[in-house]
Design an enzyme around this catalytic site. Structure first.
Site, PDB file in Angstrom:
ATOM      1  N   LYS A 168       0.909  -1.212   0.157  1.00 11.19           N
ATOM      2  CA  LYS A 168       0.082  -0.074   0.208  1.00 11.19           C
ATOM      3  C   LYS A 168       0.952   1.179  -0.057  1.00 11.19           C
ATOM      4  O   LYS A 168       0.590   2.287  -0.646  1.00 11.19           O
ATOM      5  CB  LYS A 168      -0.834   0.080   1.176  1.00 11.19           C
ATOM      6  CG  LYS A 168      -2.063   1.030   1.173  1.00 11.19           C
ATOM      7  CD  LYS A 168      -1.429   2.234   1.961  1.00 11.19           C
ATOM      8  CE  LYS A 168      -2.647   3.505   1.901  1.00 11.19           C
ATOM      9  NZ  LYS A 168      -2.057   4.706   2.577  1.00 11.19           N
ATOM     10  N   ASP A 209      -4.644   5.213 -15.716  1.00  9.95           N
ATOM     11  CA  ASP A 209      -5.797   4.604 -14.964  1.00  9.95           C
ATOM     12  C   ASP A 209      -5.163   3.752 -13.819  1.00  9.95           C
ATOM     13  O   ASP A 209      -4.660   2.710 -13.935  1.00  9.95           O
ATOM     14  CB  ASP A 209      -6.359   3.358 -16.031  1.00  9.95           C
ATOM     15  CG  ASP A 209      -7.635   2.827 -15.617  1.00  9.95           C
ATOM     16  OD1 ASP A 209      -7.790   2.760 -14.392  1.00  9.95           O
ATOM     17  OD2 ASP A 209      -8.193   2.003 -16.302  1.00  9.95           O
ATOM     18  N   HIS A 215       4.709  11.438  10.243  1.00  7.86           N
ATOM     19  CA  HIS A 215       3.359  11.489   9.559  1.00  7.86           C
ATOM     20  C   HIS A 215       2.455  12.417  10.275  1.00  7.86           C
ATOM     21  O   HIS A 215       1.596  13.310   9.471  1.00  7.86           O
ATOM     22  CB  HIS A 215       2.569   9.964   9.777  1.00  7.86           C
ATOM     23  CG  HIS A 215       1.152   9.974   9.199  1.00  7.86           C
ATOM     24  ND1 HIS A 215       0.943   9.795   7.894  1.00  7.86           N
ATOM     25  CD2 HIS A 215       0.147   9.941   9.782  1.00  7.86           C
ATOM     26  CE1 HIS A 215      -0.359   9.811   7.697  1.00  7.86           C
ATOM     27  NE2 HIS A 215      -1.049   9.700   8.663  1.00  7.86           N
TER      28      HIS A 215
HETATM   29  C1  MEV Z   1       0.949   4.691   5.035  1.00  5.71           C
HETATM   30  O1  MEV Z   1       0.076   4.995   3.980  1.00  5.71           O
HETATM   31  C2  MEV Z   1       1.766   3.738   4.335  1.00  5.71           C
HETATM   32  C3  MEV Z   1       2.551   2.836   5.429  1.00  5.71           C
HETATM   33  O2  MEV Z   1       1.780   2.272   6.099  1.00  5.71           O
HETATM   34  C4  MEV Z   1       3.492   1.933   4.334  1.00  5.71           C
HETATM   35  C5  MEV Z   1       4.226   0.876   5.148  1.00  5.71           C
HETATM   36  O3  MEV Z   1       3.717   0.541   6.382  1.00  5.71           O
HETATM   37  O4  MEV Z   1       5.174   0.348   4.597  1.00  5.71           O
HETATM   38  C6  MEV Z   1       3.397   3.892   5.980  1.00  5.71           C
END
Ligand code: MEV
Length: 439
Positions: free
Chosen positions: A280, A296, A393
């Site tokens: 992700k 896309d 974050h």
């Molecule tokens: C957050 O959008 C993405 C992460 O969770 C990816 C990861 O854990 O490697 C920080």
């Protein structure tokens, strides 16, 4: 709320809005104002966006950011990213700078083959069908000439068509499995048009074929559609440097960091719960560039995750190792992208994004997108295995919370300063705002 409407698509934009606001918002002016607030004042530009889809009532903004300092195959890039998640562009920029100082990213396209299939039911035996297929294969290709001639002039087109027997899974189920080279186009329309022509010719020829019984002549085409699974449209991106150069922070031992980093990748290779989050994070980078360049992202997402499961277990898209004291970190992913056709020449911001990237070929864009994914994963794993993810974050998310509380510029400046030396969590930010306002 059980009202239905017919002919909605035929209403004018303002009548559509009136109906929505009356039916779902109790005729509330605020809803109408929000919808209209996002209209572009340039009428032609607004009309262009209105006409991308049906029933457009307004525009939906995403931030369009830029991550500079990406050195890819010795060429500098500022990568455009369309994404709402606070920390993604910052993380990409940090990773770009880090690897710029260590030789940059190397990327190469390994293959560019795309796939499409005609799925059909045949009421007979495979050898009989196969003999028929061999006699009509060249006619299938010939019948697509009007569709393929321009693509062929540029060096692309249909690569091959195979007959595949799938009767072990579904009674009577066979496929025409076709492969294509679509050059700088993503190729969805091209491939689908070829497939629909294959299906038509295949059925027509079957009706005329003497080797078939009446029942066998009646081939039942279920559907003709490209596949977004493109395991042979692959790109690889890599970074490497001596292990000793791997940290900037003197308090972090580079050997220990490298080992921990590689363990984190290995965990994502064998543990699907972790692999999904790991990937992700990679898609944070990939989708943002795919979206900014008018490609896309749903097709890319579907194809990438299928590829991540190709060995029967959902696994990491990136890999890492140390060899002769050199740290290597790389990604290999399937990406079917286009730099011509679709939105690429239509959407002004997409055109700008492509120009920013020096108007890349599809192959060059594949490399850039793969690099954005690798950089994103590097940044995430570096934070996760050192400070933890929340520090960076929350720094980026701080502005979202301040905006939620409608902080003034002065309040923002004070609190940004404060959280440089304090841990930001949702509750600590709320508390700090309240304290500030009580002073
Ligand atoms: C957050 O959008 C993405 C992460 O969770 C990816 C990861 O854990 O490697 C920080």
């Amino acid at each position: 709320m059980s009202k239905s409407i017919s002919g909605f698509s035929k209403l004018s934009k303002s009548h559509k809005i009136d109906w929505i606001v009356a039916t779902y918002f109790n005729n509330n002016d605020n809803a109408k104002n929000i919808i209209k607030q996002y209209w572009n004042s340039n009428i032609k530009l607004q009309q262009l966006h209105d006409e991308f889809i049906e029933n457009t009532i307004t525009n939906y903004y995403l931030p369009f950011g830029v991550a500079p300092n990406f050195l890819i195959n010795n060429k500098m890039h500022a990568i455009p990213m369309a994404i709402e998640e606070s920390s993604v562009v910052a993380a990409a920029s940090k990773a770009a700078k880090f690897w710029f100082e260590r030789g940059g990213f190397k990327a190469e396209v390994l293959s560019t083959t795309k796939v499409g299939q005609v799925h059909f039911i045949f009421h007979g035996d495979f050898p009989v069908l196969n003999t028929f297929f061999k006699t009509v294969k060249s006619k299938l290709i010939q019948a697509t000439q009007p569709i393929t001639k321009n693509m062929e002039k540029r060096g692309g087109g249909i690569l091959d068509i195979e007959l595949r027997d799938k009767t072990e899974s579904i009674d009577g189920y066979f496929q025409l499995h076709a492969t294509f080279e679509t050059l700088d186009a993503m190729g969805a329309n091209f491939i689908n048009s070829c497939l629909e022509q294959f299906a038509k010719t295949f059925r027509e020829e079957a009706l005329l074929y003497d080797g078939f019984s009446e029942k066998e002549k009646d081939i039942d085409v279920i559907m003709s559609i490209l596949s977004n699974y493109v395991p042979n449209c692959l790109v690889r991106a890599e970074v490497s440097c001596p292990v000793k150069d791997l940290t900037e922070d003197p308090s972090i031992n580079p050997e220990e960091f490298a080992k921990k980093f590689i363990q984190a990748v290995k965990i994502a290779e064998i543990e699907p719960f972790r692999a999904v989050t790991h990937n992700k994070g990679i898609m944070n980078g990939i989708d943002a560039v795919v979206l900014a360049t008018g490609n896309d992202f749903r097709a890319v997402e579907a194809g990438v995750h299928a590829y991540a499961s190709r060995n029967g277990i959902y696994s990491s898209l990136t890999h890492a190792k140390i060899e002769n004291d050199i740290f290597y970190f790389w990604i290999e992913i399937p990406l079917a992208l286009g730099t011509v056709g679709g939105l690429t020449s239509l959407h002004p911001l997409v055109k700008l994004a492509l120009e920013l990237l020096h108007n890349p070929t599809a192959k060059e864009l594949m490399q850039i997108v793969a690099v954005a994914g690798l950089a994103q994963n590097f940044a995430a794993l570096r934070s996760l295995t050192t400070t933890g993810i929340q520090e960076g974050h929350m720094k980026m998310h701080l502005m979202n919370i301040l905006n939620q509380f409608e902080a003034t510029q002065e309040e923002k400046n004070t609190l940004i300063e404060y959280f440089k030396s304090h841990t930001a969590t949702h509750s600590s930010v709320v508390e700090a705002i309240n304290n500030l306002r009580e002073q």
